[in-house]
Design a protein around this motif. Structure first.
Motif, short mmCIF file in Angstrom:
data_model
loop_
_atom_site.label_atom_id
_atom_site.label_comp_id
_atom_site.label_asym_id
_atom_site.label_seq_id
_atom_site.Cartn_x
_atom_site.Cartn_y
_atom_site.Cartn_z
N ILE A 85 -10.46 4.72 1.31
CA ILE A 85 -9.12 4.81 0.72
C ILE A 85 -9.25 4.84 -0.81
O ILE A 85 -9.97 4.03 -1.39
CB ILE A 85 -8.24 3.60 1.12
CG1 ILE A 85 -8.13 3.45 2.65
CG2 ILE A 85 -6.87 3.68 0.45
CD1 ILE A 85 -7.31 4.51 3.34
N SER A 86 -8.57 5.79 -1.43
CA SER A 86 -8.46 5.80 -2.90
C SER A 86 -7.08 5.30 -3.26
O SER A 86 -6.08 6.01 -3.06
CB SER A 86 -8.66 7.22 -3.44
OG SER A 86 -10.00 7.57 -3.35
N PHE A 87 -7.03 4.10 -3.79
CA PHE A 87 -5.75 3.45 -4.03
C PHE A 87 -5.16 3.91 -5.35
O PHE A 87 -5.80 3.80 -6.40
CB PHE A 87 -5.95 1.93 -4.04
CG PHE A 87 -4.66 1.16 -4.06
CD1 PHE A 87 -4.05 0.79 -2.87
CD2 PHE A 87 -4.06 0.81 -5.26
CE1 PHE A 87 -2.85 0.08 -2.88
CE2 PHE A 87 -2.85 0.11 -5.27
CZ PHE A 87 -2.26 -0.25 -4.08
N HIS A 88 -3.93 4.40 -5.30
CA HIS A 88 -3.22 4.86 -6.50
C HIS A 88 -2.30 3.75 -6.98
O HIS A 88 -1.32 3.42 -6.31
CB HIS A 88 -2.43 6.13 -6.19
CG HIS A 88 -3.30 7.32 -5.96
ND1 HIS A 88 -4.19 7.41 -4.90
CD2 HIS A 88 -3.45 8.47 -6.66
CE1 HIS A 88 -4.83 8.56 -4.96
NE2 HIS A 88 -4.40 9.21 -6.01
N ARG A 120 6.37 -2.11 -3.40
CA ARG A 120 6.32 -1.32 -4.63
C ARG A 120 7.55 -0.46 -4.86
O ARG A 120 7.81 -0.05 -5.99
CB ARG A 120 5.02 -0.51 -4.66
CG ARG A 120 3.83 -1.40 -4.93
CD ARG A 120 2.53 -0.67 -4.77
NE ARG A 120 1.93 -0.89 -3.47
CZ ARG A 120 1.14 0.00 -2.86
NH1 ARG A 120 0.92 1.16 -3.41
NH2 ARG A 120 0.61 -0.30 -1.69
N GLU A 126 -1.64 4.46 6.54
CA GLU A 126 -3.00 4.97 6.31
C GLU A 126 -4.01 3.87 6.64
O GLU A 126 -5.12 4.15 7.06
CB GLU A 126 -3.10 5.37 4.83
CG GLU A 126 -4.16 6.37 4.49
CD GLU A 126 -4.25 6.61 2.97
OE1 GLU A 126 -3.42 6.07 2.21
OE2 GLU A 126 -5.18 7.31 2.57
N TYR A 127 -3.62 2.61 6.45
CA TYR A 127 -4.54 1.52 6.74
C TYR A 127 -3.86 0.39 7.52
O TYR A 127 -3.75 -0.72 7.07
CB TYR A 127 -5.20 0.98 5.47
CG TYR A 127 -4.31 0.85 4.25
CD1 TYR A 127 -3.43 -0.21 4.10
CD2 TYR A 127 -4.36 1.81 3.24
CE1 TYR A 127 -2.64 -0.33 2.98
CE2 TYR A 127 -3.57 1.70 2.12
CZ TYR A 127 -2.71 0.63 1.99
OH TYR A 127 -1.92 0.51 0.87
N LEU A 161 5.03 5.61 -3.43
CA LEU A 161 4.05 6.60 -2.97
C LEU A 161 4.33 7.01 -1.53
O LEU A 161 4.69 6.17 -0.71
CB LEU A 161 2.66 5.95 -3.08
CG LEU A 161 1.43 6.69 -2.62
CD1 LEU A 161 0.26 6.37 -3.55
CD2 LEU A 161 1.07 6.28 -1.19
N ALA A 221 2.24 8.57 1.59
CA ALA A 221 0.91 8.92 2.10
C ALA A 221 1.11 9.63 3.44
O ALA A 221 1.38 10.83 3.47
CB ALA A 221 0.04 7.67 2.19
N LEU A 248 0.58 11.87 -1.85
CA LEU A 248 -0.80 12.21 -1.46
C LEU A 248 -0.69 13.39 -0.50
O LEU A 248 -0.49 13.23 0.70
CB LEU A 248 -1.50 11.02 -0.80
CG LEU A 248 -1.58 9.73 -1.63
CD1 LEU A 248 -2.42 8.68 -0.91
CD2 LEU A 248 -2.16 9.99 -3.01
N1 LIG Z 1 -3.93 5.68 -1.17
C1 LIG Z 1 -2.92 4.82 -1.41
N2 LIG Z 1 -2.76 4.27 -2.63
C2 LIG Z 1 -1.73 3.40 -2.86
N3 LIG Z 1 -0.85 3.05 -1.91
C3 LIG Z 1 -0.99 3.58 -0.70
N4 LIG Z 1 -0.27 3.43 0.43
C4 LIG Z 1 -0.84 4.18 1.39
N5 LIG Z 1 -1.90 4.84 0.92
C5 LIG Z 1 -2.02 4.47 -0.38
#
Ligand SMILES: Nc1ncnc2[nH]cnc12
Ligand SMILES: O=P(O)(O)OC[C@H]1O[C@H](OP(=O)(O)OP(=O)(O)O)[C@H](O)[C@@H]1O
Length: 184
Positions: A35-38, A75, A112-113, A137, A139, A163
Motif C-alpha cells: 500500500i502506498s499511503f497518500h 479524514r 483496500e486493506y 481519498l 481508492a 487512486l
Molecule cells: N492508498 C491509500 N492512501 C491513503 N488512504 C487510503 N485509503 C485507502 N487506500 C488509501
C-alpha cells in the motif's frame, strides 16, 4: 500526479491544485506492504493550501442547492464541516461503528486493506436534502458506495485524491465523483 480535467476546471486557477498536490506525501508500505499511503495532513500545515482546497470545493457547489454535506470519518471530517459552513448547508458525520449514541443506519463495505462499517444517525437526512459526500481519498470506492446508500439524494462525491488504478468511481454507478488530484 495529474490534475482533474473535467469541465469544472475551465477557468480554475491550476496553481491551487498544484499546491494541494505538492502538500500530499506518499508513504510506501503503510499501513502494510503493497500500500502506498497518500497523506493529506500536510495540506493543513499551510492555511493557504487548506483554503485552496476548500475554495475549489465551495466554488463547485455554490448555487447548486446543496443542503447537506456528509463527511466520512476520519479524514472526511478534515474537510466536510468547513465546506458545509461555507455553503450554508448542514454537516452530517458518517461515523465508524458504535460511535453514535442514537438510532443509526449502518452500511458495511470492503477497503483496500480490510472491511469496515459506517453509521449515520436516523433523521440526519430529511426528505428534500440534496447531499454531497466528502472524503479525503477514493481508492476502491467501497467507503463512498456505502455512504451513498445512507438515504439522501446524492448530487456528487467530492474527494481530494483519486487512486485511479483502483477504479473506485465504477462502484458508484451514476453518482459523479469530483476530485482535485488524480494519481495511481
Ligand atoms: N492508498 C491509500 N492512501 C491513503 N488512504 C487510503 N485509503 C485507502 N487506500 C488509501
Ligand atoms: O475507496 P476506499 O477503498 O473505500 O478507501 C478510501 C477510504 O479509506 C480511507 O479511510 P480509512 O478507512 O483508512 O479510515 P480513516 O480515515 O479513519 O483513517 C480514506 O480516508 C477513505 O475513507
Amino acid at each position: 500526479m495529474a490534475f482533474a480535467g473535467d469541465d469544472s476546471y475551465h477557468g480554475v486557477d491550476d496553481t491551487r491544485v498544484a499546491r494541494i498536490a505538492a502538500a500530499i506525501t506518499v508513504f510506501p508500505g503503510f499501513p502494510k506492504p503493497g500500500i502506498s499511503f497518500h497523506d493529506v495532513t500536510g495540506i493543513f500545515h499551510k492555511p493557504e493550501v487548506f483554503r485552496d482546497a476548500i475554495g475549489l470545493f465551495v466554488e463547485r457547489y455554490k448555487g447548486k442547492g446543496v443542503t447537506l454535506v456528509a463527511g466520512i470519518e476520519a479524514r472526511g471530517f478534515f474537510f466536510a464541516p468547513t465546506i458545509a459552513l461555507e455553503l450554508g448547508a448542514k454537516f452530517v458525520p458518517l461515523r465508524k461503528p458504535r460511535k453514535l449514541p442514537g438510532e443509526v443506519i449502518s452500511e458495511e463495505y470492503s477497503l483496500e486493506y480490510g472491511t469496515d462499517r459506517i453509521e449515520m444517525h436516523v433523521g440526519a437526512v430529511e426528505p428534500n436534502d440534496r447531499a454531497i459526500i466528502v472524503d479525503d481519498l477514493i481508492a476502491t470506492g467501497g467507503t463512498l458506495s456505502a455512504a451513498k446508500r445512507a438515504g439522501a439524494e446524492v448530487v456528487e462525491c467530492a474527494c481530494v485524491i483519486e487512486l485511479q488504478e483502483l477504479k473506485g468511481r465504477e462502484k458508484l454507478g451514476k453518482i459523479p465523483v469530483f476530485v482535485l488530484v488524480e494519481t495511481n
